[in-house]
Each structure stands twice: as C-alpha cells, then as structure tokens.
Enzyme design. Structure first.
Site, PDB file in Angstrom:
ATOM      1  N   GLU A  70       0.952  -1.275  -0.163  1.00  0.00           N
ATOM      2  CA  GLU A  70       0.025   0.070  -0.166  1.00  0.00           C
ATOM      3  C   GLU A  70       0.872   1.196   0.002  1.00  0.00           C
ATOM      4  O   GLU A  70       0.521   2.337  -0.753  1.00  0.00           O
ATOM      5  CB  GLU A  70      -0.868   0.113   1.124  1.00  0.00           C
ATOM      6  CG  GLU A  70      -1.675   1.329   1.249  1.00  0.00           C
ATOM      7  CD  GLU A  70      -2.763   1.330   2.611  1.00  0.00           C
ATOM      8  OE1 GLU A  70      -2.680   0.340   3.262  1.00  0.00           O
ATOM      9  OE2 GLU A  70      -3.513   2.397   2.523  1.00  0.00           O
ATOM     10  N   ASP A  90      -0.808  -4.975   3.098  1.00  0.00           N
ATOM     11  CA  ASP A  90      -1.270  -3.842   3.745  1.00  0.00           C
ATOM     12  C   ASP A  90      -0.577  -3.719   5.140  1.00  0.00           C
ATOM     13  O   ASP A  90      -1.007  -4.640   5.916  1.00  0.00           O
ATOM     14  CB  ASP A  90      -2.483  -3.873   3.956  1.00  0.00           C
ATOM     15  CG  ASP A  90      -3.409  -2.691   4.519  1.00  0.00           C
ATOM     16  OD1 ASP A  90      -4.393  -2.129   4.169  1.00  0.00           O
ATOM     17  OD2 ASP A  90      -2.719  -1.860   4.935  1.00  0.00           O
ATOM     18  N   ILE A  92      -0.657  -1.758   7.720  1.00  0.00           N
ATOM     19  CA  ILE A  92      -1.371  -1.099   8.761  1.00  0.00           C
ATOM     20  C   ILE A  92      -2.888  -1.203   8.024  1.00  0.00           C
ATOM     21  O   ILE A  92      -3.048  -0.112   7.231  1.00  0.00           O
ATOM     22  CB  ILE A  92      -0.987  -0.258   9.525  1.00  0.00           C
ATOM     23  CG1 ILE A  92       0.255  -0.493  10.509  1.00  0.00           C
ATOM     24  CG2 ILE A  92      -2.226   0.256  10.378  1.00  0.00           C
ATOM     25  CD1 ILE A  92       0.369   0.627  11.567  1.00  0.00           C
ATOM     26  N   ASP A  93      -3.899  -2.284   8.365  1.00  0.00           N
ATOM     27  CA  ASP A  93      -5.133  -2.025   7.996  1.00  0.00           C
ATOM     28  C   ASP A  93      -6.001  -1.386   9.073  1.00  0.00           C
ATOM     29  O   ASP A  93      -5.961  -2.167   9.834  1.00  0.00           O
ATOM     30  CB  ASP A  93      -5.719  -3.590   7.125  1.00  0.00           C
ATOM     31  CG  ASP A  93      -6.959  -3.239   6.567  1.00  0.00           C
ATOM     32  OD1 ASP A  93      -7.000  -2.023   5.743  1.00  0.00           O
ATOM     33  OD2 ASP A  93      -7.852  -3.748   6.977  1.00  0.00           O
ATOM     34  N   THR A  95      -5.648   2.362   9.862  1.00  0.00           N
ATOM     35  CA  THR A  95      -4.839   3.153  10.137  1.00  0.00           C
ATOM     36  C   THR A  95      -5.555   4.247  10.718  1.00  0.00           C
ATOM     37  O   THR A  95      -5.086   4.722  11.977  1.00  0.00           O
ATOM     38  CB  THR A  95      -4.034   4.002   8.852  1.00  0.00           C
ATOM     39  OG1 THR A  95      -3.232   3.050   8.240  1.00  0.00           O
ATOM     40  CG2 THR A  95      -3.139   5.047   9.153  1.00  0.00           C
ATOM     41  N   ASP A 220      -6.126  -4.563   0.894  1.00  0.00           N
ATOM     42  CA  ASP A 220      -7.153  -4.591   2.063  1.00  0.00           C
ATOM     43  C   ASP A 220      -7.539  -5.878   2.175  1.00  0.00           C
ATOM     44  O   ASP A 220      -7.947  -6.370   3.182  1.00  0.00           O
ATOM     45  CB  ASP A 220      -8.104  -3.509   1.906  1.00  0.00           C
ATOM     46  CG  ASP A 220      -7.843  -2.162   1.911  1.00  0.00           C
ATOM     47  OD1 ASP A 220      -8.272  -1.328   1.147  1.00  0.00           O
ATOM     48  OD2 ASP A 220      -6.950  -1.818   2.856  1.00  0.00           O
TER      49      ASP A 220
HETATM   50  O1  LIG Z   1      -5.965   2.555   4.767  1.00  0.00           O
HETATM   51  P1  LIG Z   1      -6.171   1.488   5.697  1.00  0.00           P
HETATM   52  O2  LIG Z   1      -4.899   0.386   5.224  1.00  0.00           O
HETATM   53  O3  LIG Z   1      -6.220   1.620   6.695  1.00  0.00           O
HETATM   54  O4  LIG Z   1      -7.502   0.675   4.746  1.00  0.00           O
HETATM   55  C1  LIG Z   1      -8.760   0.813   5.300  1.00  0.00           C
HETATM   56  C2  LIG Z   1      -9.146   2.014   3.993  1.00  0.00           C
HETATM   57  O5  LIG Z   1      -8.417   3.272   4.236  1.00  0.00           O
HETATM   58  C3  LIG Z   1     -10.501   2.408   4.324  1.00  0.00           C
HETATM   59  O6  LIG Z   1     -10.893   3.469   3.168  1.00  0.00           O
HETATM   60  C4  LIG Z   1     -11.273   1.124   3.999  1.00  0.00           C
HETATM   61  O7  LIG Z   1     -12.824   1.391   4.240  1.00  0.00           O
HETATM   62  C5  LIG Z   1     -11.050   0.260   4.985  1.00  0.00           C
HETATM   63  O8  LIG Z   1     -11.561   0.554   6.418  1.00  0.00           O
HETATM   64  C6  LIG Z   1      -9.624  -0.049   4.762  1.00  0.00           C
HETATM   65  O9  LIG Z   1      -9.327  -1.269   5.999  1.00  0.00           O
HETATM   66 MG   LIG Z   2      -6.144  -1.194   4.340  1.00  0.00          MG
HETATM   67 MG   LIG Z   3      -3.232   0.345   5.440  1.00  0.00          MG
END
Ligand SMILES: O=P(O)(O)O[C@H]1[C@H](O)[C@@H](O)[C@H](O)[C@H](O)[C@@H]1O
Ligand SMILES: [Mg+2]
Ligand SMILES: [Mg+2]
Length: 309
Positions: A70, A90, A92-93, A95, A220
């Site tokens: 990412e 990814d 940190i999913d 963030t 994601d």
């Molecule tokens: O940017 P990160 O890695 O935190 O991923 C999230 C996305 O940003 C959100 O738009 C999306 O809605 C999801 O929440 C996704 O997990």
């Molecule tokens: Mg993500």
């Molecule tokens: Mg992320």
C-alpha cells in the site's frame, strides 16, 4: 504438480509476528499523521516502517519475488499484478483506528503466483488473532479451523461494511443509500470495524455473515478473500459476478444466496481500478449467458447495471 508454498507461508507468519510487535509498541505512542487521497485517508510513519520491515525481510529470503504494498504504491510504485510470485501487503489495515487507538488494527499479507492467491495472513494485532489460509488447505485463526455461518436467509444476516475515505457526494450518497436499502430488506444489522481485513475475517469466523464494499484496494482484501473462501464462504463482485481483486469492489458472504441478496440492492460508484485499467464491468459470461470476446472498456457513468441471476 501443485507447488507447496507452505514454507513461504510459515515465513510470512514469522514476519507478521515481528511486525505486530512494532505495531503494539507504536499503538500507545504519539503519532505523526499525514494525509493521502482525502482528509480522511491517513498514513503514519508506522505504516511505512512496517511495510519496509516486511518487504526487506522478504527480499532477503526471496530476492526474485515482487511486491504490491500500500505505502510503496502511495510513493509511486505500480500496483500491476503479474504472473510472478507477488506479495500483496497492507502494513496497517485500519490506520484511522490506529491513530485514534480504536483497538482494531490488522497486518494483511497475501501471496499470489500466476495471479492466484496461494496464501493469506491477517494479524488482528490488538486482539492477538492470527488468521491464515493456504489455497486448498482450509482457514484458521490461532490454529483453530474456521467455517463461515453458512447462513442462507438474508433477513437473519449481520453484515459488515466500511465507510471508507471518500467524502464526495456521489460516493457518500451511494454508500448511505446502500446501507438504507440493505436495512429495509430487513437484515439484523450492519457493522463497520474500520479494517476491511478484519471485517472479512469476521465473515470467515461466522462473527458476521457477509461483507461488501466499493472503494477498498487489493491489499485490503487479498489475504482475507482467500481466508473467507477457505472457510467455505463465497467471494463475488459487487454486481454478483466474478470477483476481480483489482476492481475495488467485493461481496464476501456465508452463501451464494446471501451474496445474491446483497448484489440485488447495493450499487457501485465508479472508482479507478488498482491496476489502472479502464474500469471494466464484471460481466461474468456464465452469469449473463453472453459470449464476450472483448471486455467492455467504457465506464458506465453512475451506478452499474444489476447483474442478477
Ligand atoms: O487505509 P487502511 O489500510 O487503513 O485501509 C482501510 C481504508 O483506508 C478504508 O478506506 C477502507 O474503508 C477500509 O477501512 C480499509 O481497511
Ligand atoms: Mg487497508
Ligand atoms: Mg493500510
């Protein structure tokens, strides 16, 4: 003979565990927060640090492997998936959760060869739940086998989705009207944990019955899409057609019936594919009985036609 990527998976699990300690240490600390595509699309030095840690460890062991990360993509790398062994990361999913200390933050690592996901790892860091799946060998959470709920009756479904980072009128009106139409079916409820990877692992572990979203990215959900299907779930495009990892649209569900019920009421807003190809309608020939030789390349403005079957 099917190559066994088991040793690669074990290595992936070991570096996910290392990365989790970095996330835990940073969770309580003061964070420097930057913006990406919108005032709601956040990134921190920990996102970048964890991605660098993972990629450098993998490069050292598997120097020929490719990456779609990412934060590398955010820094300009091209997210094109080739037939080469590719790690889709990814770091940190969730963030926004991480920044706010809302305790649902995941590390998502998928591994694909010939554009087919061979294994997926999702480490929900604060819960200490390590979800994993290897293609054809089942899905597990902390080594316990996972099965979806198998629910067929959508009026009994608990559905997870995400609010995402889009703040324009078309995206938000589509997103909120989707929630309205689902609730009117009726269904039992809707939840949004704040990380697509954990949302989908909840479907794999029967904590929810379906996840749908438009706007998330391949990193994601690449890992958790395999975890859902190895737990006996189904993964489709938002239209009900064939899932396309790079399309930024997905329905992951306990059964085809529930997936179909969701596809009938939710609509997509147009969003740029991860691989930069012109937006393609997921016209699954078997679903609509057409013999399509060339994939259509025009983006249908507004909502996509319903592909019901
Ligand atoms: O940017 P990160 O890695 O935190 O991923 C999230 C996305 O940003 C959100 O738009 C999306 O809605 C999801 O929440 C996704 O997990
Ligand atoms: Mg993500
Ligand atoms: Mg992320």
């Amino acid at each position: 003979v099917m190559a066994d990527w088991g040793k690669c998976l074990d290595f992936g699990v070991s570096i996910a565990r290392q990365a989790r300690t970095v996330v835990l240490d940073a969770f309580e600390a003061q964070k420097v927060v930057s913006l990406k595509t919108s005032p709601a699309d956040l990134v921190t030095e920990t996102d970048q640090g964890v991605e660098n840690l993972l990629i450098s460890a993998i490069k050292e062991k598997y120097p020929t492997h490719k990456f779609i990360g990412e934060e590398s993509v955010a820094a300009g790398a091209s997210p094109v998936l080739t037939d080469s062994p590719t790690w889709i990361i990814d770091p940190i999913d969730g963030t926004t959760n991480f920044v706010h200390r809302f305790p649902f933050v995941a590390i998502s690592i998928a591994f694909a060869v010939n554009k087919q996901t061979e294994f997926g790892i999702v480490y929900s860091c604060m819960e200490d739940k390590l979800y994993r799946a290897q293609r054809g060998k089942g899905a597990f959470c902390n080594d316990i086998p996972l099965r979806t709920s198998g629910l067929e009756d959508i009026t009994k479904a608990l559905v997870v989705t995400e609010i995402g980072t889009e703040r324009d009128d078309l995206s938000l009106s589509t997103l909120t009207s989707n929630i309205y139409r689902l609730l009117k079916i009726p269904i039992h409820g809707i939840r949004a944990v704040g990380t697509a990877a954990v949302d989908m692992c909840l479907v794999a572990s029967a904590g929810a019955d379906a996840y749908y979203h438009v706007g998330m990215h391949c990193w994601d959900i690449a890992a958790s899409a395999l975890i859902v299907s190895e737990a006996g779930g189904v993964v489709h495009d938002i239209s009900g057609g064939k899932f396309d990892l790079m399309s930024r649209r997905v329905i992951a569900a306990s059964s085809r019936t529930v997936a179909r019920g969701i596809a009938q009421v939710v609509e997509a807003f147009p969003c740029e594919r991860d691989d930069g190809l012109p937006d393609l309608l997921p016209l699954d020939p078997k679903v609509i009985g057409l013999n399509l030789t060339s994939r259509c390349s025009t983006l249908v403005q507004g909502t996509y036609p319903k592909l019901l079957w």
